[in-house]
Design a protein around this motif. Structure first.
Motif, PDB file in Angstrom:
ATOM      1  N   PHE A  78      -1.839   5.452   2.837  1.00 52.44           N
ATOM      2  CA  PHE A  78      -3.000   4.588   3.048  1.00 52.44           C
ATOM      3  C   PHE A  78      -2.747   3.478   4.066  1.00 52.44           C
ATOM      4  O   PHE A  78      -3.679   2.795   4.472  1.00 52.44           O
ATOM      5  CB  PHE A  78      -3.443   3.958   1.721  1.00 52.44           C
ATOM      6  N   ALA A 129      -4.743   3.507  -3.475  1.00 49.70           N
ATOM      7  CA  ALA A 129      -4.143   3.002  -2.224  1.00 49.70           C
ATOM      8  C   ALA A 129      -3.061   1.959  -2.480  1.00 49.70           C
ATOM      9  O   ALA A 129      -2.115   1.850  -1.723  1.00 49.70           O
ATOM     10  CB  ALA A 129      -5.237   2.413  -1.331  1.00 49.70           C
ATOM     11  N   GLU A 162     -10.267   1.391   7.285  1.00 51.92           N
ATOM     12  CA  GLU A 162     -11.056   2.110   6.274  1.00 51.92           C
ATOM     13  C   GLU A 162     -11.253   1.227   5.050  1.00 51.92           C
ATOM     14  O   GLU A 162     -10.334   0.548   4.596  1.00 51.92           O
ATOM     15  CB  GLU A 162     -10.334   3.403   5.884  1.00 51.92           C
ATOM     16  N   PHE A 204     -12.379   0.991   0.981  1.00 51.08           N
ATOM     17  CA  PHE A 204     -12.226   1.857  -0.180  1.00 51.08           C
ATOM     18  C   PHE A 204     -13.038   1.356  -1.370  1.00 51.08           C
ATOM     19  O   PHE A 204     -13.171   0.149  -1.576  1.00 51.08           O
ATOM     20  CB  PHE A 204     -10.747   1.936  -0.581  1.00 51.08           C
ATOM     21  N   ARG A 260      -4.478   4.223   7.473  1.00 52.51           N
ATOM     22  CA  ARG A 260      -5.914   4.273   7.206  1.00 52.51           C
ATOM     23  C   ARG A 260      -6.474   2.866   7.030  1.00 52.51           C
ATOM     24  O   ARG A 260      -7.608   2.580   7.408  1.00 52.51           O
ATOM     25  CB  ARG A 260      -6.202   5.115   5.969  1.00 52.51           C
ATOM     26  N   SER A 261      -5.667   1.972   6.453  1.00 52.11           N
ATOM     27  CA  SER A 261      -6.108   0.607   6.199  1.00 52.11           C
ATOM     28  C   SER A 261      -5.929  -0.301   7.407  1.00 52.11           C
ATOM     29  O   SER A 261      -6.867  -0.973   7.832  1.00 52.11           O
ATOM     30  CB  SER A 261      -5.334   0.015   5.023  1.00 52.11           C
ATOM     31  N   LEU A 265       0.823  -1.210   0.000  1.00 53.79           N
ATOM     32  CA  LEU A 265       0.000   0.000   0.000  1.00 53.79           C
ATOM     33  C   LEU A 265       0.853   1.255   0.000  1.00 53.79           C
ATOM     34  O   LEU A 265       1.957   1.264   0.550  1.00 53.79           O
ATOM     35  CB  LEU A 265      -0.921   0.017   1.224  1.00 53.79           C
ATOM     36  N   GLU A 293     -10.622   4.063  -5.385  1.00 58.45           N
ATOM     37  CA  GLU A 293      -9.736   4.466  -4.288  1.00 58.45           C
ATOM     38  C   GLU A 293      -8.723   3.357  -3.983  1.00 58.45           C
ATOM     39  O   GLU A 293      -7.569   3.643  -3.642  1.00 58.45           O
ATOM     40  CB  GLU A 293     -10.550   4.754  -3.027  1.00 58.45           C
TER      41      GLU A 293
END
Length: 119
Positions: free
Chosen positions: A96, A115, A105, A107, A99-100, A92, A111
């Motif tokens: 990201f 990412a 998160e 997507f 966020r992952s 990634l 997105e």
């Protein structure tokens, strides 16, 4: 073959059955992949180990659609396996990663390309 992730019925069964499935997945035994299935709550999404399997592939191709892709383990009360964290770190885009992995998160396919889920 593709999988949406761990069979959540097994994961919700008992701590022993969940740990046994997670252990088989982390060692990479063939029967672990066969035992993975998409839970109905994850329909049209790729999460809960499915995204880790995606990140493990050398060639990752997807299509646009009304679904989400992400590492949602922490969102459903699971711990990200070390192997999944390292796959995410290597595949990634850095922006990201947290966020992952930490925020779980999810997507859209477009997105997910940005990412790094698809390359």
């Amino acid at each position: 073959m593709f999988s949406g992730g761990f069979d959540l019925q097994v994961m919700r069964g008992s701590m022993n059955t969940a740990m046994a499935l997670a252990k088989r997945f982390n060692i990479g035994s063939e029967d672990a992949v066969v035992s993975l299935s998409c839970d109905s709550s994850l329909q049209w999404s790729c999460g809960c180990q499915g995204a880790s399997l995606l990140l493990a592939a050398d060639y990752r191709i997807g299509v646009d659609g009304a679904f989400k892709i992400g590492l949602n383990e922490v969102a459903i009360g699971m711990t990200m396996p070390h192997g999944g964290v390292e796959l995410a770190r290597g595949r990634l885009a850095p922006v990201f990663f947290n966020r992952s992995v930490i925020l779980a998160e999810m997507f859209s396919p477009k997105e997910a390309v940005i990412a790094g889920f698809f390359r």
